[in-house]
Design a protein around this motif. Structure first.
Motif, mmCIF file in Angstrom:
data_model
loop_
_atom_site.group_PDB
_atom_site.id
_atom_site.type_symbol
_atom_site.label_atom_id
_atom_site.label_comp_id
_atom_site.label_asym_id
_atom_site.label_seq_id
_atom_site.Cartn_x
_atom_site.Cartn_y
_atom_site.Cartn_z
ATOM 1 N N PRO A 1 -13.577 2.657 -8.354
ATOM 2 C CA PRO A 1 -12.861 1.539 -7.727
ATOM 3 C C PRO A 1 -11.423 1.928 -7.355
ATOM 4 O O PRO A 1 -11.041 3.068 -7.540
ATOM 5 N N TYR A 2 -10.641 0.944 -6.883
ATOM 6 C CA TYR A 2 -9.251 1.235 -6.548
ATOM 7 C C TYR A 2 -8.647 2.044 -7.687
ATOM 8 O O TYR A 2 -8.579 1.557 -8.819
ATOM 9 N N PRO A 3 -8.239 3.274 -7.432
ATOM 10 C CA PRO A 3 -7.664 4.028 -8.550
ATOM 11 C C PRO A 3 -6.335 3.414 -8.976
ATOM 12 O O PRO A 3 -5.550 3.013 -8.129
ATOM 13 N N TYR A 4 -6.125 3.255 -10.261
ATOM 14 C CA TYR A 4 -4.848 2.703 -10.694
ATOM 15 C C TYR A 4 -3.958 3.823 -11.214
ATOM 16 O O TYR A 4 -4.428 4.873 -11.627
ATOM 17 N N GLU A 5 -2.652 3.555 -11.141
ATOM 18 C CA GLU A 5 -1.695 4.527 -11.660
ATOM 19 C C GLU A 5 -1.020 3.887 -12.867
ATOM 20 O O GLU A 5 -0.630 2.720 -12.805
ATOM 21 N N MET A 6 -0.888 4.655 -13.941
ATOM 22 C CA MET A 6 -0.248 4.105 -15.136
ATOM 23 C C MET A 6 1.177 3.656 -14.829
ATOM 24 O O MET A 6 1.682 2.705 -15.414
ATOM 25 N N SER A 7 1.814 4.325 -13.853
ATOM 26 C CA SER A 7 3.198 3.944 -13.524
ATOM 27 C C SER A 7 3.258 2.500 -13.010
ATOM 28 O O SER A 7 4.197 1.762 -13.298
ATOM 29 N N THR A 8 2.215 2.076 -12.261
ATOM 30 C CA THR A 8 2.164 0.697 -11.766
ATOM 31 C C THR A 8 2.043 -0.281 -12.931
ATOM 32 O O THR A 8 2.693 -1.323 -12.968
ATOM 33 N N VAL A 9 1.196 0.076 -13.905
ATOM 34 C CA VAL A 9 0.983 -0.802 -15.060
ATOM 35 C C VAL A 9 2.267 -0.886 -15.887
ATOM 36 O O VAL A 9 2.717 -1.982 -16.265
ATOM 37 N N GLU A 10 2.888 0.263 -16.094
ATOM 38 C CA GLU A 10 4.135 0.288 -16.888
ATOM 39 C C GLU A 10 5.246 -0.501 -16.196
ATOM 40 O O GLU A 10 5.988 -1.248 -16.830
ATOM 41 N N TYR A 11 5.328 -0.339 -14.890
ATOM 42 C CA TYR A 11 6.341 -1.066 -14.112
ATOM 43 C C TYR A 11 6.127 -2.579 -14.253
ATOM 44 O O TYR A 11 7.054 -3.342 -14.471
ATOM 45 N N THR A 12 4.856 -2.995 -14.160
ATOM 46 C CA THR A 12 4.516 -4.420 -14.253
ATOM 47 C C THR A 12 4.893 -4.979 -15.623
ATOM 48 O O THR A 12 5.518 -6.034 -15.720
ATOM 49 N N ILE A 13 4.516 -4.253 -16.682
ATOM 50 C CA ILE A 13 4.811 -4.705 -18.049
ATOM 51 C C ILE A 13 6.320 -4.872 -18.224
ATOM 52 O O ILE A 13 6.797 -5.893 -18.725
ATOM 53 N N SER A 14 7.061 -3.875 -17.736
ATOM 54 C CA SER A 14 8.506 -3.917 -17.953
ATOM 55 C C SER A 14 9.175 -4.990 -17.088
ATOM 56 O O SER A 14 10.050 -5.716 -17.542
ATOM 57 N N LYS A 15 8.724 -5.136 -15.842
ATOM 58 C CA LYS A 15 9.336 -6.148 -14.962
ATOM 59 C C LYS A 15 9.089 -7.566 -15.497
ATOM 60 O O LYS A 15 9.921 -8.447 -15.362
ATOM 61 N N LEU A 16 7.917 -7.767 -16.097
ATOM 62 C CA LEU A 16 7.608 -9.097 -16.643
ATOM 63 C C LEU A 16 8.229 -9.303 -18.020
ATOM 64 O O LEU A 16 8.121 -10.385 -18.605
ATOM 65 N N GLY A 17 8.863 -8.253 -18.553
ATOM 66 C CA GLY A 17 9.536 -8.362 -19.849
ATOM 67 C C GLY A 17 8.569 -8.474 -21.018
ATOM 68 O O GLY A 17 8.880 -9.109 -22.029
ATOM 69 N N LEU A 18 7.385 -7.866 -20.890
ATOM 70 C CA LEU A 18 6.395 -7.934 -21.978
ATOM 71 C C LEU A 18 6.529 -6.714 -22.891
ATOM 72 O O LEU A 18 6.914 -5.638 -22.427
ATOM 73 N N THR A 19 6.196 -6.880 -24.159
ATOM 74 C CA THR A 19 6.089 -5.709 -25.025
ATOM 75 C C THR A 19 4.662 -5.178 -24.873
ATOM 76 O O THR A 19 3.777 -5.904 -24.387
ATOM 77 N N GLN A 20 4.430 -3.940 -25.307
ATOM 78 C CA GLN A 20 3.086 -3.367 -25.197
ATOM 79 C C GLN A 20 2.088 -4.216 -26.001
ATOM 80 O O GLN A 20 0.964 -4.458 -25.551
ATOM 81 N N THR A 21 2.516 -4.729 -27.161
ATOM 82 C CA THR A 21 1.634 -5.544 -28.009
ATOM 83 C C THR A 21 1.256 -6.834 -27.285
ATOM 84 O O THR A 21 0.088 -7.246 -27.304
ATOM 85 N N GLU A 22 2.249 -7.459 -26.638
ATOM 86 C CA GLU A 22 1.954 -8.701 -25.897
ATOM 87 C C GLU A 22 0.994 -8.424 -24.746
ATOM 88 O O GLU A 22 0.078 -9.203 -24.482
ATOM 89 N N PHE A 23 1.218 -7.300 -24.068
ATOM 90 C CA PHE A 23 0.349 -6.955 -22.955
ATOM 91 C C PHE A 23 -1.077 -6.680 -23.444
ATOM 92 O O PHE A 23 -2.047 -7.151 -22.845
ATOM 93 N N ASP A 24 -1.199 -5.949 -24.548
ATOM 94 C CA ASP A 24 -2.532 -5.661 -25.092
ATOM 95 C C ASP A 24 -3.237 -6.964 -25.460
ATOM 96 O O ASP A 24 -4.452 -7.107 -25.248
ATOM 97 N N ALA A 25 -2.474 -7.927 -25.995
ATOM 98 C CA ALA A 25 -3.071 -9.216 -26.375
ATOM 99 C C ALA A 25 -3.610 -9.919 -25.124
ATOM 100 O O ALA A 25 -4.696 -10.518 -25.153
ATOM 101 N N ILE A 26 -2.879 -9.825 -24.011
ATOM 102 C CA ILE A 26 -3.340 -10.432 -22.753
ATOM 103 C C ILE A 26 -4.637 -9.763 -22.290
ATOM 104 O O ILE A 26 -5.608 -10.426 -21.936
ATOM 105 N N MET A 27 -4.649 -8.438 -22.342
ATOM 106 C CA MET A 27 -5.831 -7.708 -21.869
ATOM 107 C C MET A 27 -7.066 -7.990 -22.745
ATOM 108 O O MET A 27 -8.184 -7.957 -22.268
ATOM 109 N N ASN A 28 -6.819 -8.268 -24.040
ATOM 110 C CA ASN A 28 -7.955 -8.450 -24.954
ATOM 111 C C ASN A 28 -8.354 -9.901 -25.192
ATOM 112 O O ASN A 28 -9.342 -10.170 -25.876
#
Ligand SMILES: [Zn+2]
Length: 378
Positions: free
Chosen positions: A309-336
């Motif tokens: 599928p659309y290949p994703y880049e980790m840099s896009t994911v990291e940029y999104t997490i940081s721009k939204l002001g989320l911690t990695q734990t909060e982001f993982d909770a959203i994904m799960n």
């Protein structure tokens, strides 16, 4: 054991899409909607004449005014081609852009190049970032696949607001059923009440400037102000590949890679959030649309969908997490978090079902857009 999904015998939609039904030939109900749309917008001489008539009507409506129509621009292919078509047909569009803070550099330069080439005025409405971020976070926390709703709702509202303010009757939309397909409502559902209810439950910031779409605003713009949305790309054989080439030569438009990746958030949404959390591969929509409209064969499309599928880049994911002001734990909770749908929140949907018949009448009178009618009411 998971059952293998049944695929429509004509397109690529399958039983992972809720609400899919098949006729005796194994053809799905979304293909049937496509055929209905094809009957409404047939590619023949009569349709050509209808488009000519429509263009004349738009021109007459704008006589004595600085603009005769509005085109929403994102820097993407469809909206740029809509703008280009308007100019080619002698219309005088006002370009309107909603800046949600996620524009890619390519998108911004694409908009600039197009408006400069044709000397078009541009209105840019910039979102209040704190409010917008709070809405995006609310939808991520609501665990629904409708995470792009704040942008889609705002674009709809902004285009109508500017049209009303400038006294413009027509908004040209860059949506084409022949290339975009029909989005299942369990993949994308939007309405103003949904936006408010999700924000009320998960948001923290008070919303004061965000341009929402309410039922009363829908009635006001459509019935009182008589503003019409024209899906102009439906009136001719719109082929994305050819259109892209034409735009490259004509306005120096630059392709940004994946579908709708003109925004960094959209890139995150389509290449990461949808496939990894919701198992949604949006390529199915566009590929199925191309198969239904004969722009590609089903075999070619099936081969394409088997690729990564659309290949994703980790840099896009990291940029999104940081721009939204989320911690990695909060982001993982959203994904799960367990997946929910719009049916888990208050929306206008039950009301639309209850008012099916008047809305059907509205559709017959041309007041309710066709694609909305088929998606929500029919
Ligand atoms: Zn189908």
């Amino acid at each position: 054991m998971l059952e293998t999904p049944v695929i429509c015998s004509r397109c690529l939609y399958d039983t992972t899409i809720s609400g899919i039904r098949f006729d005796e030939n194994g053809v799905c109900n979304f293909c049937a909607i496509h055929d209905e749309m094809e009957k409404l917008y047939p590619l023949n001489e009569q349709r050509k004449a209808q488009l000519d008539g429509l263009i004349d009507k738009i021109k007459r409506g704008g006589q004595g005014k600085p603009y005769d129509c509005i085109v929403g621009v994102s820097g993407g292919r469809d909206s740029t081609y809509t703008l280009y078509t308007a100019v080619k047909r002698g219309l005088r569009p006002l370009a309107v852009h909603f800046d949600n803070g996620w524009n890619s550099e390519i998108a911004v330069s694409n908009i600039k190049n197009a408006i400069k080439k044709y000397n078009i005025d541009l209105v840019t409405v910039v979102a209040d970032w704190e409010e917008f971020k709070d809405l995006q976070l609310s939808f991520l926390k609501a665990s629904v696949s409708d995470a792009e709703i704040p942008t889609d709702v705002a674009i709809h509202a902004v285009l109508h607001d500017v049209a009303a303010r400038e006294g413009i009757k027509y908004i040209l939309s860059g949506h084409s059923f022949r290339t975009e397909g029909i989005v299942p409502k369990d993949w994308t559902y939007m309405d103003g009440r949904y936006l408010n209810s999700v924000h009320k439950r998960f948001g923290h910031t008070r919303i004061t400037t965000f341009p929402n779409v309410t039922l009363s605003s829908l009635f006001y713009y459509s019935l009182i102000r008589g503003i019409r949305v024209i899906p102009i790309l439906n009136y001719f054989s719109y082929d994305k590949k050819k259109a892209g080439k034409e735009l490259e030569t004509e306005v120096g438009w630059v392709d940004y890679g994946g579908h709708h990746h003109e925004s960094v958030y959209t890139k995150f949404f389509q290449s990461y959030l949808l496939p990894l959390k919701f198992g949604i591969d949006k390529r199915k929509l566009a590929l199925s649309a191309r198969v239904r409209s004969g722009q590609t064969s089903r075999d070619e499309a099936l081969e394409e969908i088997r690729k990564e599928p659309y290949p994703y880049e980790m840099s896009t994911v990291e940029y999104t997490i940081s721009k939204l002001g989320l911690t990695q734990t909060e982001f993982d909770a959203i994904m799960n978090a367990p997946i929910k749908t719009f049916r888990d929140y208050p929306t206008y949907y039950p009301l639309m079902r209850a008012f099916r018949w008047p809305l059907t009448l509205g559709f017959r009178l041309g007041l309710v857009p066709r694609i909305l009618y088929y998606k929500y009411i029919a």
